[in-house]
Design an enzyme around this catalytic site. Structure first.
Site, PDB file in Angstrom:
ATOM      1  N   CYS A 132      -0.007  -8.297  -9.550  1.00  0.00           N
ATOM      2  CA  CYS A 132      -1.037  -7.494 -10.234  1.00  0.00           C
ATOM      3  C   CYS A 132      -0.421  -6.250 -10.859  1.00  0.00           C
ATOM      4  CB  CYS A 132      -2.127  -7.105  -9.239  1.00  0.00           C
ATOM      5  SG  CYS A 132      -3.406  -6.079  -9.983  1.00  0.00           S
ATOM      6  N   CYS A 135      -2.550  -3.084 -10.601  1.00  0.00           N
ATOM      7  CA  CYS A 135      -2.614  -2.496  -9.251  1.00  0.00           C
ATOM      8  C   CYS A 135      -1.313  -1.770  -8.912  1.00  0.00           C
ATOM      9  CB  CYS A 135      -2.817  -3.568  -8.183  1.00  0.00           C
ATOM     10  SG  CYS A 135      -4.043  -4.809  -8.556  1.00  0.00           S
ATOM     11  N   ASP A 136      -0.176  -2.367  -9.249  1.00  0.00           N
ATOM     12  CA  ASP A 136       1.106  -1.884  -8.732  1.00  0.00           C
ATOM     13  C   ASP A 136       2.029  -1.266  -9.785  1.00  0.00           C
ATOM     14  OD1 ASP A 136       0.314  -2.859  -6.253  1.00  0.00           O
ATOM     15  OD2 ASP A 136       1.176  -4.839  -6.629  1.00  0.00           O
TER      16      ASP A 136
END
Ligand code: NAP
Length: 302
Positions: A132, A135-136
């Site tokens: 992701c 997200c990261d």
């Protein structure tokens, strides 16, 4: 045991759209979700192909759906579904949070991101390997990273990361991207996105955390290590419907067999969104399936 007219498994776009339509059809509704609401779209930084909305983040889109469903009276429980027992008129859903009963069931389980299948993949997950980018990605500000894949997800991830990271190697196994031409055009304009074509990822390198990705050129057989701090895997998606294998027919790939009417092989059980057999898996088709499945379930209940 909690009992509802309709239980929906999955709080992604299809499941939440189904909840909106089921509530508006006057049916009591419970949505069961294993992780967080929103499904796959939550990983998309900028949705620009949902009719009527020029730009919206996947998170804002999902949050809007979630709030709309709840405001209409749908209940949401976070629990992992282990299986479903069909007792005829009543269906019992067994979950980690207990059993729930309903008279009609909508499976909206979506798809999950596919893994590379490399021996060290699990060990490096969270230590450089991610599924992701939104997200990261922020953890790798200014660092060189790689994205693997040639579809819309990979190209969107590469674009997103090009604004945060240093170099972004875009590794794809063929010489042409599968993504929409509009997405390909966007990465062509990015100086720090470096396509690495005809290559597959063959090994992950690093001591404790990722420091490089070994790639092999499929044409020449040559191997080299790209020095990167992160690898974002975006090689497509796969369904996970094993818990429903005895309940409804699945195809060879594990998708629930259902047509455009969202009816499965079992009366009273419907399938909506990416988890069912279909040719176009998009936000719009997931939302449309949610409506179709909920109205079909409401008609089944009478
Ligand atoms: P996808 O379209 O299936 O693309 C997967 C990519 O990964 C392909 O390029 C494929 O290569 C490659 N691949 C598959 N298995 C691989 C392996 N084992 N090793 C290396 N490469 C591998 O998946 P996606 O990009 O996640 O998109 C899924 C669906 O969501 C699509 O329908 C897509 O259009 C949609 N989507 C839409 C949007 C949007 O409209 N904004 C955004 C994201 C996703 P090949 O090309 O050689 O098959």
């Amino acid at each position: 045991m909690t009992e509802k007219d309709i239980i929906i498994i999955g709080a992604g776009t299809a499941g939440l759209s189904a909840a909106i339509y089921a509530q508006r059809a006057g049916k009591t509704t419970l949505v069961l979700e294993r992780e967080a609401y929103g499904g796959q779209i939550i990983n998309t930084p900028d949705v620009e192909n949902y009719p009527g909305i020029a730009h919206i983040s996947g998170f804002d889109f999902a949050t809007g759906l979630y709030e709309q469903a709840q405001n209409l009276g749908a209940e949401v429980e976070f629990a992992d579904v282990a299986g479903v027992e069909d007792q005829g008129g009543k269906k019992i859903v067994h979950t980690t949070g207990g059993d729930f009963a309903c008279r009609a069931l909508i499976l909206a389980t979506g798809v999950q991101r596919r893994k590379l299948g490399l021996p060290k993949e699990q060990a490096f997950t969270g230590k450089g390997v991610s599924y992701c980018a939104t997200c990261d990605g922020a953890f790798f500000k200014g660092k060189d990273v790689a994205v693997n894949g040639g579809g819309n997800t990979a190209l969107e991830d590469a674009q997103y990361l090009s604004r945060i990271a240093g170099k972004v190697y875009l590794i794809h196994r063929r010489d042409a991207f599968r993504a929409d031409p509009a997405e390909v055009k966007k990465i062509e304009g990015k100086e720090n996105v470096i396509p690495v074509l005809n290559c597959t990822v063959t090994d992950l390198v690093g001591d404790g955390k990722l420091s490089g990705v070994e790639v092999m050129n499929k044409v020449t057989g040559e191997k080299k290590v790209l020095p990167v701090s992160a690898l974002f895997v975006a090689i497509g998606q796969a369904p996970s419907n094993a818990a429903f294998a005895g309940l409804v027919d699945l195809d060879e790939a594990g998708y629930i067999r259902a047509g455009e009417d969202c009816k499965t092989s079992r009366p009273g059980v419907f399938a909506a969104g990416d988890c069912r057999t279909k040719s176009v898996r998009q936000l719009t088709t997931a939302a449309a399936d949610g409506a179709v499945a909920a109205l079909a379930a409401a008609a089944y209940l009478g």
